[in-house]
Design a protein around this motif. Structure first.
Motif, PDB file in Angstrom:
ATOM      1  N   THR A 188     -76.195 -31.938   3.896  1.00  0.00           N
ATOM      2  CA  THR A 188     -76.451 -33.270   3.363  1.00  0.00           C
ATOM      3  C   THR A 188     -76.758 -34.177   4.547  1.00  0.00           C
ATOM      4  O   THR A 188     -76.593 -33.767   5.696  1.00  0.00           O
ATOM      5  CB  THR A 188     -75.217 -33.814   2.606  1.00  0.00           C
ATOM      6  OG1 THR A 188     -74.169 -34.091   3.538  1.00  0.00           O
ATOM      7  CG2 THR A 188     -74.735 -32.833   1.540  1.00  0.00           C
ATOM      8  N   PRO A 189     -77.168 -35.409   4.299  1.00  0.00           N
ATOM      9  CA  PRO A 189     -77.392 -36.315   5.422  1.00  0.00           C
ATOM     10  C   PRO A 189     -76.125 -36.560   6.250  1.00  0.00           C
ATOM     11  O   PRO A 189     -76.219 -36.860   7.433  1.00  0.00           O
ATOM     12  CB  PRO A 189     -77.858 -37.607   4.748  1.00  0.00           C
ATOM     13  CG  PRO A 189     -78.489 -37.155   3.479  1.00  0.00           C
ATOM     14  CD  PRO A 189     -77.651 -35.984   3.035  1.00  0.00           C
ATOM     15  N   GLU A 190     -74.959 -36.374   5.647  1.00  0.00           N
ATOM     16  CA  GLU A 190     -73.699 -36.633   6.348  1.00  0.00           C
ATOM     17  C   GLU A 190     -73.077 -35.401   7.003  1.00  0.00           C
ATOM     18  O   GLU A 190     -72.455 -35.503   8.051  1.00  0.00           O
ATOM     19  CB  GLU A 190     -72.650 -37.220   5.380  1.00  0.00           C
ATOM     20  CG  GLU A 190     -72.980 -38.601   4.869  1.00  0.00           C
ATOM     21  CD  GLU A 190     -73.875 -38.558   3.626  1.00  0.00           C
ATOM     22  OE1 GLU A 190     -73.983 -37.498   2.990  1.00  0.00           O
ATOM     23  OE2 GLU A 190     -74.491 -39.591   3.310  1.00  0.00           O
ATOM     24  N   ASN A 191     -73.224 -34.217   6.366  1.00  0.00           N
ATOM     25  CA  ASN A 191     -72.488 -33.027   6.804  1.00  0.00           C
ATOM     26  C   ASN A 191     -73.322 -31.760   6.731  1.00  0.00           C
ATOM     27  O   ASN A 191     -74.262 -31.666   5.944  1.00  0.00           O
ATOM     28  CB  ASN A 191     -71.252 -32.812   5.910  1.00  0.00           C
ATOM     29  CG  ASN A 191     -70.234 -33.907   6.047  1.00  0.00           C
ATOM     30  OD1 ASN A 191     -69.716 -34.160   7.120  1.00  0.00           O
ATOM     31  ND2 ASN A 191     -69.944 -34.580   4.934  1.00  0.00           N
ATOM     32  N   VAL A 192     -72.902 -30.782   7.522  1.00  0.00           N
ATOM     33  CA  VAL A 192     -73.387 -29.419   7.396  1.00  0.00           C
ATOM     34  C   VAL A 192     -72.197 -28.574   6.956  1.00  0.00           C
ATOM     35  O   VAL A 192     -71.163 -28.553   7.620  1.00  0.00           O
ATOM     36  CB  VAL A 192     -73.950 -28.875   8.729  1.00  0.00           C
ATOM     37  CG1 VAL A 192     -74.341 -27.413   8.590  1.00  0.00           C
ATOM     38  CG2 VAL A 192     -75.131 -29.713   9.186  1.00  0.00           C
ATOM     39  N   TYR A 193     -72.341 -27.924   5.808  1.00  0.00           N
ATOM     40  CA  TYR A 193     -71.327 -27.004   5.293  1.00  0.00           C
ATOM     41  C   TYR A 193     -71.745 -25.618   5.756  1.00  0.00           C
ATOM     42  O   TYR A 193     -72.530 -24.936   5.094  1.00  0.00           O
ATOM     43  CB  TYR A 193     -71.276 -27.063   3.770  1.00  0.00           C
ATOM     44  CG  TYR A 193     -70.777 -28.372   3.206  1.00  0.00           C
ATOM     45  CD1 TYR A 193     -69.511 -28.455   2.648  1.00  0.00           C
ATOM     46  CD2 TYR A 193     -71.568 -29.526   3.213  1.00  0.00           C
ATOM     47  CE1 TYR A 193     -69.046 -29.653   2.106  1.00  0.00           C
ATOM     48  CE2 TYR A 193     -71.111 -30.717   2.675  1.00  0.00           C
ATOM     49  CZ  TYR A 193     -69.855 -30.770   2.131  1.00  0.00           C
ATOM     50  OH  TYR A 193     -69.398 -31.955   1.596  1.00  0.00           O
ATOM     51  N   GLU A 194     -71.240 -25.212   6.929  1.00  0.00           N
ATOM     52  CA  GLU A 194     -71.661 -23.951   7.517  1.00  0.00           C
ATOM     53  C   GLU A 194     -71.148 -22.753   6.728  1.00  0.00           C
ATOM     54  O   GLU A 194     -71.787 -21.710   6.680  1.00  0.00           O
ATOM     55  CB  GLU A 194     -71.184 -23.867   8.959  1.00  0.00           C
ATOM     56  CG  GLU A 194     -71.803 -24.956   9.820  1.00  0.00           C
ATOM     57  CD  GLU A 194     -71.197 -25.026  11.201  1.00  0.00           C
ATOM     58  OE1 GLU A 194     -70.891 -23.960  11.778  1.00  0.00           O
ATOM     59  OE2 GLU A 194     -71.020 -26.148  11.699  1.00  0.00           O
ATOM     60  N   PHE A 195     -69.984 -22.908   6.132  1.00  0.00           N
ATOM     61  CA  PHE A 195     -69.379 -21.881   5.292  1.00  0.00           C
ATOM     62  C   PHE A 195     -68.477 -22.590   4.308  1.00  0.00           C
ATOM     63  O   PHE A 195     -67.643 -23.410   4.707  1.00  0.00           O
ATOM     64  CB  PHE A 195     -68.556 -20.889   6.138  1.00  0.00           C
ATOM     65  CG  PHE A 195     -67.801 -19.889   5.305  1.00  0.00           C
ATOM     66  CD1 PHE A 195     -68.430 -18.734   4.857  1.00  0.00           C
ATOM     67  CD2 PHE A 195     -66.477 -20.111   4.956  1.00  0.00           C
ATOM     68  CE1 PHE A 195     -67.733 -17.816   4.075  1.00  0.00           C
ATOM     69  CE2 PHE A 195     -65.778 -19.187   4.182  1.00  0.00           C
ATOM     70  CZ  PHE A 195     -66.401 -18.041   3.742  1.00  0.00           C
ATOM     71  N   ALA A 196     -68.647 -22.305   3.033  1.00  0.00           N
ATOM     72  CA  ALA A 196     -67.802 -22.923   2.015  1.00  0.00           C
ATOM     73  C   ALA A 196     -67.515 -21.902   0.923  1.00  0.00           C
ATOM     74  O   ALA A 196     -68.354 -21.044   0.621  1.00  0.00           O
ATOM     75  CB  ALA A 196     -68.467 -24.156   1.427  1.00  0.00           C
ATOM     76  N   THR A 197     -66.326 -21.988   0.352  1.00  0.00           N
ATOM     77  CA  THR A 197     -65.936 -21.062  -0.690  1.00  0.00           C
ATOM     78  C   THR A 197     -65.068 -21.774  -1.726  1.00  0.00           C
ATOM     79  O   THR A 197     -64.288 -22.666  -1.377  1.00  0.00           O
ATOM     80  CB  THR A 197     -65.196 -19.838  -0.095  1.00  0.00           C
ATOM     81  OG1 THR A 197     -64.818 -18.959  -1.154  1.00  0.00           O
ATOM     82  CG2 THR A 197     -63.967 -20.244   0.682  1.00  0.00           C
ATOM     83  N   ASP A 198     -65.270 -21.407  -2.970  1.00  0.00           N
ATOM     84  CA  ASP A 198     -64.444 -21.899  -4.068  1.00  0.00           C
ATOM     85  C   ASP A 198     -63.929 -20.696  -4.842  1.00  0.00           C
ATOM     86  O   ASP A 198     -64.654 -19.718  -5.038  1.00  0.00           O
ATOM     87  CB  ASP A 198     -65.263 -22.754  -5.039  1.00  0.00           C
ATOM     88  CG  ASP A 198     -65.651 -24.100  -4.482  1.00  0.00           C
ATOM     89  OD1 ASP A 198     -64.913 -25.061  -4.734  1.00  0.00           O
ATOM     90  OD2 ASP A 198     -66.690 -24.193  -3.805  1.00  0.00           O
ATOM     91  N   THR A 199     -62.700 -20.799  -5.294  1.00  0.00           N
ATOM     92  CA  THR A 199     -62.129 -19.825  -6.200  1.00  0.00           C
ATOM     93  C   THR A 199     -61.701 -20.569  -7.458  1.00  0.00           C
ATOM     94  O   THR A 199     -61.101 -21.643  -7.368  1.00  0.00           O
ATOM     95  CB  THR A 199     -60.908 -19.118  -5.570  1.00  0.00           C
ATOM     96  OG1 THR A 199     -61.335 -18.462  -4.372  1.00  0.00           O
ATOM     97  CG2 THR A 199     -60.317 -18.088  -6.513  1.00  0.00           C
TER      98      THR A 199
END
Length: 116
Positions: free
Chosen positions: A84-95
Motif C-alpha cells: 500500500t502507499p503506507e506499508n509493504v506486507y512482505e509476509f502475512a498470514t491469517d488463520t
C-alpha cells in the motif's frame, strides 16, 4: 449449509471489493480477531479494524497477492503479500476458525515495513 471454503471465498471477495457490509456478514458478536495490533472482539471492534484496513488499501497502487489458501474442515489458512502507499506486507498470514458458517476466531501475523 455453508462450508469453510464458502465463507473464506466470500470473505476474500468482500475484502477485495472493500465491501464492509459483506465482510461483516462473516462475523458475529462472539467473533474474535487476534493480531499484533491487538485483539478485536465483537462486531463493533472488528468493524473498526476493517474500516482502518480499507482506508489503507483504498488506493489504486495498493496490491494484494495471495500465495496460499488451505482449508481443512473448520479451519482455513492463507498466506499473502501486499503493498500500500503506507506499508509493504512482505509476509502475512491469517488463520480462520469457521465452526458454523461464520468466522468465530481469526489470527493475523505478518512482517510489515513502513514506507514512511
Amino acid at each position: 449449509m455453508t462450508t469453510t471454503d464458502d465463507v473464506l471465498d466470500h470473505h476474500l471477495t468482500a475484502f477485495g471489493e472493500q465491501d464492509l457490509e459483506a465482510v461483516m456478514e462473516d462475523y458475529t458478536d462472539e467473533s474474535v480477531i487476534v493480531t499484533n495490533m491487538g485483539t478485536f472482539r465483537g462486531l463493533e471492534e472488528i468493524e473498526g479494524l476493517f474500516e482502518d484496513l480499507f482506508a489503507e488499501f483504498d488506493h489504486e497502487e495498493a496490491t494484494i497477492d495471495m500465495q496460499q489458501e488451505t482449508v481443512e474442515d473448520e479451519f482455513a489458512y492463507i498466506v499473502w503479500e501486499a503493498e500500500t502507499p503506507e506499508n509493504v506486507y512482505e509476509f502475512a498470514t491469517d488463520t480462520f476458525y469457521v465452526p458454523e458458517e461464520t468466522i468465530l476466531f481469526q489470527t493475523f501475523a505478518g512482517h510489515l515495513s513502513s514506507k514512511a
